[in-house]
Design an enzyme around this catalytic site. Structure first.
Site, short mmCIF file in Angstrom:
data_model
loop_
_atom_site.label_atom_id
_atom_site.label_comp_id
_atom_site.label_asym_id
_atom_site.label_seq_id
_atom_site.Cartn_x
_atom_site.Cartn_y
_atom_site.Cartn_z
CB THR A 167 56.23 18.86 65.04
OG1 THR A 167 56.81 17.99 64.08
CG2 THR A 167 57.31 19.62 65.75
NE ARG A 195 63.60 15.76 57.18
CZ ARG A 195 62.69 16.38 57.93
NH1 ARG A 195 62.45 15.96 59.15
NH2 ARG A 195 62.03 17.41 57.46
CB VAL A 196 68.78 16.14 60.91
CG1 VAL A 196 68.56 17.17 62.01
CG2 VAL A 196 69.48 14.90 61.47
N GLY A 197 65.59 17.32 60.50
CA GLY A 197 64.77 18.46 60.10
C GLY A 197 65.04 19.69 60.94
CG ASP A 198 61.93 22.56 61.15
OD1 ASP A 198 61.60 21.39 60.87
OD2 ASP A 198 61.16 23.39 61.65
N GLY A 218 56.28 22.48 60.61
CA GLY A 218 55.95 22.51 59.19
C GLY A 218 56.97 21.73 58.40
N1 ASP Z 1 59.18 20.41 61.14
C1 ASP Z 1 59.12 18.98 61.30
C2 ASP Z 1 60.17 18.36 60.42
O1 ASP Z 1 60.25 18.71 59.26
C3 ASP Z 1 57.78 18.40 60.96
C4 ASP Z 1 56.58 19.07 61.58
O2 ASP Z 1 56.68 20.17 62.08
O3 ASP Z 1 55.49 18.47 61.58
O4 ASP Z 1 60.86 17.48 60.85
#
Ligand code: ASP
Length: 305
Positions: A167, A195-198, A218
């Site tokens: 990321t 799916r949606v992440g942070d 992360g």
């Molecule tokens: N934080 C990102 C997610 O979970 C992944 C990453 O930071 O590598 O979508």
């Protein structure tokens, strides 16, 4: 007022043996180039918002990173992107989740901030909005590079991009003392479609206010649960912690997952902690030199011309 700028290219358990010297060099150069892009915007008197977007666009365009072209693939074998951006002085924000076929998701997030009444757009509606705003689209297959396809084929579980680069994000303080943060990602390998992440969540993966600007990387679910980026700002505002102390507490004590953050305080002091084996990062030092790092050490790195 002093400008400040930093970028990240993801956190994980990056093994030294798994990264060839040539690839390390390319990573350092990519990070230095993005840091230089942000620095140039700020040095010319540009805004923190424009600086973070300029750097993240470069990182999205670089296939080494898990964003834009070269992003990891979901369980269906497609790239679905999350991105967000926030401006500190007025707390304006824009974000996209699970968007497909938008060449630079961070530009769409910025356009949502600047040109719409909304903060977060997802899926097909977000792609349609990109068309209406005249942003560049790309065929879904364009985002898939062979390295990611191989990674997807051999990975059975949902996973962080542990053994390669991840990321991307940037934080900035401009000459007017205004802050901004931006984050962009393909998420986690084998994530469920939708799916949606942070990285799309204002407060979790991206935050900027009058106290600090933060971009996270992360295991996204854990970052959402801990509301990492805004939590750091709240610890500064409400508990009187320094940026460094607030970041250390959240990343090393509170967070129940792997990762790290890059952050810059209102006075321009940066903090770049991680609890994983490594975090790709680049920073503009006070003397104007750019430093980049993968593991603990930071090394001076000229941006490629
Ligand atoms: N934080 C990102 C997610 O979970 C992944 C990453 O930071 O590598 O979508």
């Amino acid at each position: 007022m002093t400008i400040a700028f930093a970028v990240h290219g993801g956190a994980g358990h990056l093994s030294r043996a798994g990264l060839s010297a040539a690839r390390r060099q390319e990573i350092h150069e990519g990070l230095a180039e993005a840091t230089a892009a942000g620095r140039d915007v700020l040095a010319a008197g540009g805004s923190a918002l424009d600086a973070v977007v300029a750097a993240v666009v470069l990182l999205e365009e670089c296939t080494h990173f898990n964003a834009g072209r070269g992003a990891v693939l979901n369980a269906d074998g497609h790239a679905e992107h999350d991105a967000s951006v926030m401006r500190g002085h007025d707390r304006a924000a824009g974000a996209v989740g699970a968007v497909v076929g938008v060449r630079n998701p961070i530009r769409l997030a910025q356009s949502i901030l600047l040109q719409t009444e909304h903060v977060l757009m997802v899926g097909e509606g977000a792609s349609r909005l990109a068309d209406e705003l005249g942003l560049e689209r790309a065929d879904p297959s364009w985002f898939i590079v062979p390295r990611r396809h191989r990674q997807w084929q051999r990975t059975q579980a949902i996973s962080l991009d542990h053994d390669t680069t991840g990321t991307v994000g940037a934080v900035a303080r401009d000459r007017r003392g205004r802050l901004a943060a931006a984050t962009s990602t393909g998420g986690m390998t084998n994530k469920l479609p939708g799916r949606v992440g942070d990285s799309a969540c204002i407060g979790a993966g991206t935050w900027a206010d009058g106290h600090c600007a933060v971009s996270a990387t992360g295991h996204g679910e854990r970052f959402i649960e801990a509301n990492v980026a805004a939590r750091i700002a709240n610890l500064i505002e409400l508990s009187g912690l320094s940026l460094e102390a607030a970041c250390a507490r959240v990343v090393h004590q509170e967070l129940r997952g792997d990762g790290g953050v890059i952050a810059v305080a209102a006075d321009g002091v940066p903090s770049l902690p991680f609890n994983s084996g490594g975090m790709l990062r680049g920073i503009l030092a006070e003397d104007g030199q750019i430093y980049t790092g993968i593991w603990d050490e930071l090394v001076p790195t000229p941006a490629p011309t």
